[in-house]
Design an enzyme around this catalytic site. Structure first.
Site, PDB file in Angstrom:
ATOM      1  N   ASP A  54       8.806  15.850  -8.916  1.00 42.55           N
ATOM      2  CA  ASP A  54       9.698  15.886  -7.752  1.00 42.55           C
ATOM      3  C   ASP A  54       8.935  15.668  -6.454  1.00 42.55           C
ATOM      4  O   ASP A  54       9.472  15.106  -5.490  1.00 42.55           O
ATOM      5  CB  ASP A  54      10.428  17.227  -7.700  1.00 42.55           C
ATOM      6  CG  ASP A  54      11.532  17.317  -8.748  1.00 42.55           C
ATOM      7  OD1 ASP A  54      11.821  16.290  -9.383  1.00 42.55           O
ATOM      8  OD2 ASP A  54      12.086  18.423  -8.929  1.00 42.55           O
ATOM      9  N   ASN A 101      14.673  17.976   0.565  1.00 40.02           N
ATOM     10  CA  ASN A 101      14.897  19.298  -0.026  1.00 40.02           C
ATOM     11  C   ASN A 101      15.396  20.302   1.008  1.00 40.02           C
ATOM     12  O   ASN A 101      16.558  20.694   0.976  1.00 40.02           O
ATOM     13  CB  ASN A 101      13.616  19.816  -0.683  1.00 40.02           C
ATOM     14  CG  ASN A 101      13.574  19.521  -2.174  1.00 40.02           C
ATOM     15  OD1 ASN A 101      14.489  18.921  -2.725  1.00 40.02           O
ATOM     16  ND2 ASN A 101      12.513  19.932  -2.824  1.00 40.02           N
TER      17      ASN A 101
END
Length: 526
Positions: free
Chosen positions: A290, A369
């Site tokens: 990620d 995020n």
């Protein structure tokens, strides 16, 4: 009887309080109520003969007055903050209006039709090439989203050597329906009842209208297995698919050390070329976890090409593809159509207290995020005033606050007690970090709001903001952080579809709700 000296001190302190009140408009409100309390303490500590109930009552009255003055100061600070929020909302609406105007100018269907003029002018007569170009650039908002709406290319004549980008179309699709046409929710108001029918799954499908020609490959650093896979993938894409390859300067050096065969691999030299990558690259491939996807998203300050994330990290919620089957995966993706997830990003602005207006902000930062505002190395509680559009939300007192996208709901927000949210749910997660309150629960705000987090002037310490875990910035009292949904999402390819990939990631990555099944032998209801 109260001594004259003490009464004079009280009168002087009251005058000082009035002076502090006049200064509160400039932000010096923390000293508003100190002088009356000093006078009260001197009164209580001075030896007074003949003290009685009246003197005690008088001292309590002074304490009440001091508290009232403090409340007035805090109220003025709140009013100033609310006025700033109203001003900020007006400026945002104005900027949004200008963006809509510019978008309307860039959409061909919104321009006047001059077919008759083109017919009469032999220079502008239609050719097969022009018709194909017009079809690819025509606004197809009826059926989906055009590539020119997602990736704003530069002007055609800006660089004659620039590789022509592949065009594509995004459309809503339904399960079990072979058509790629958009299906709307049908709302019926018959007899005053609101009902919906034919609700689609809203899964987004990407269909190439011309073949992709350029691929950008981003890799996790300091990994031998990733370097080997990267070299192997570049050879295959070049030999089998005849694609142009872009890599980072670091990766190009590593490839040339291995073999001079990789001389055809291209890279960039400065930030200006990085900012123009979206006009050259058709597809982005990430080899890592990620973190590599976050790095890829941070490279694009505006539109982002479709991203194909391969899982080569320790934990991946956004990397559904397995590197062992990269040939089959890339074959399917280059052929199309493919399901994608539009992962929304937050656009963050830091507004300093010294700024004359809301336009004097630092360079906007895009996060995939979350943005975190915490107390840093300070031992004091973080004090943060939070506003949603023109409404006061709360005052955060704790270790900090997380403003997260739904894609980031499985990251820091989850560790702080926030909920896991499907990445295609449009919203902003509002998650406190260790709040000093038992009733402070996380919130999910709608995507269209603008959140403003400000460090009040009476805060004991500054705060620190970090964006996707990096680029930390200090927020002094009076500074503010303004966050809203960015207009440029990150389109990531799906292995199956958005929902299947999300559920698989929380099952495999977090072992969500993993429990031994209750045995069937035991007491039963009769």
């Amino acid at each position: 009887m109260v001594p004259n000296k003490i009464l004079n001190n009280i009168n002087n302190s009251s005058g000082d309080a009035n002076m502090a009140c006049s200064q509160s408009e400039n932000g010096f409100i923390s000293s508003f109520s100190l002088f009356p309390e000093k006078a009260v303490q001197e009164l209580l500590q001075s030896p007074v003969q003949g003290s009685d109930d009246h003197l005690i009552e008088f001292s309590e009255t002074l304490r009440t007055v001091a508290k009232a003055l403090r409340r007035v100061a805090e109220g003025k600070a709140s009013a100033q903050a609310e006025a700033a929020v109203w001003k900020h909302k007006y400026e945002l609406e104005r900027e949004r209006h200008l963006q809509f105007e510019n978008r309307g100018k860039s959409c061909p269907e919104l321009q006047p039709d001059h077919d008759d003029m083109r017919t009469n002018n032999p220079v502008n007569q239609h050719t097969p090439c022009n018709e194909t170009k017009e079809r690819s650039e025509r606004c197809c908002s009826r059926n989906g989203i055009c590539s020119h709406e997602v990736l704003r290319d530069g002007s055609p004549g800006s660089d004659s050597k620039m590789i022509r980008k592949a065009s594509f179309k995004l459309s809503w699709c339904c399960k079990g329906d072979q058509s790629d046409q958009q299906k709307h929710d049908i709302v019926s108001f018959e007899r005053g009842n609101i009902t919906t029918a034919q609700r689609s799954s809203k899964q987004i499908s990407l269909k190439w209208e011309s073949n992709p020609q350029t691929v950008l490959i981003l890799t996790k650093p300091n990994s031998v297995s990733v370097q080997i896979l990267c070299a192997e993938m570049i050879r295959w894409l070049r030999q089998q698919k005849k694609l142009h390859i872009y890599v980072e300067p670091r990766v190009r050096v590593e490839l040339l050390v291995e073999s001079s065969y990789f001389n055809f691999v291209e890279t960039w030299k400065d930030d200006k070329e990085i900012s123009a990558l979206h006009t050259r690259v058709d597809l982005v491939i990430t080899l890592g976890g990620d973190g590599t996807v976050l790095w890829a998203a941070s490279m694009f300050k505006g539109p982002v090409p479709p991203v194909v994330p391969f899982s080569l990290g320790s934990l991946g919620f956004m990397t559904p593809f397995y590197s062992e089957h990269y040939k089959e995966c890339l074959e399917s993706i280059l052929k199309g159509p493919i399901s994608i997830t539009l992962r929304h990003r937050l656009q963050c602005h830091v507004v300093r207290d010294a700024a004359k207006n809301e336009y004097e902000t630092e360079e906007p930062i895009l996060v995939l995020n979350e943005v975190t505002i915490d107390r840093g190395i300070s031992s004091f509680l973080t004090n943060l005033e939070c506003y949603c559009d023109n409404s006061f939300v709360t005052c955060v007192q704790g270790d900090g606050l997380i403003l997260s996208t739904t894609s980031g709901s499985t990251a820091y927000s989850l560790a702080a007690g926030g909920s896991m949210v499907h990445p295609q749910v449009p919203g902003i997660l509002f998650t406190p970090i260790c709040p000093h309150s038992l009733s402070f629960r996380p919130l999910i705000m709608p995507e269209h709001v603008t959140l403003r987090v400000q460090v009040p002037f009476n805060s004991r310490s500054p705060a620190w903001a970090s964006f996707d875990g990096k680029d930390r910035k200090q927020l002094e009292p009076g500074d503010a952080l303004v966050c809203s949904m960015a207009p440029w999402p990150v389109p990531t390819a799906c292995l199956v579809d958005s929902t299947n990939d999300f559920l698989r990631s929380i099952h495999e990555g977090l072992h969500w709700n993993l429990r031994k099944t209750q045995s069937f032998d035991g007491p039963r209801e009769s």
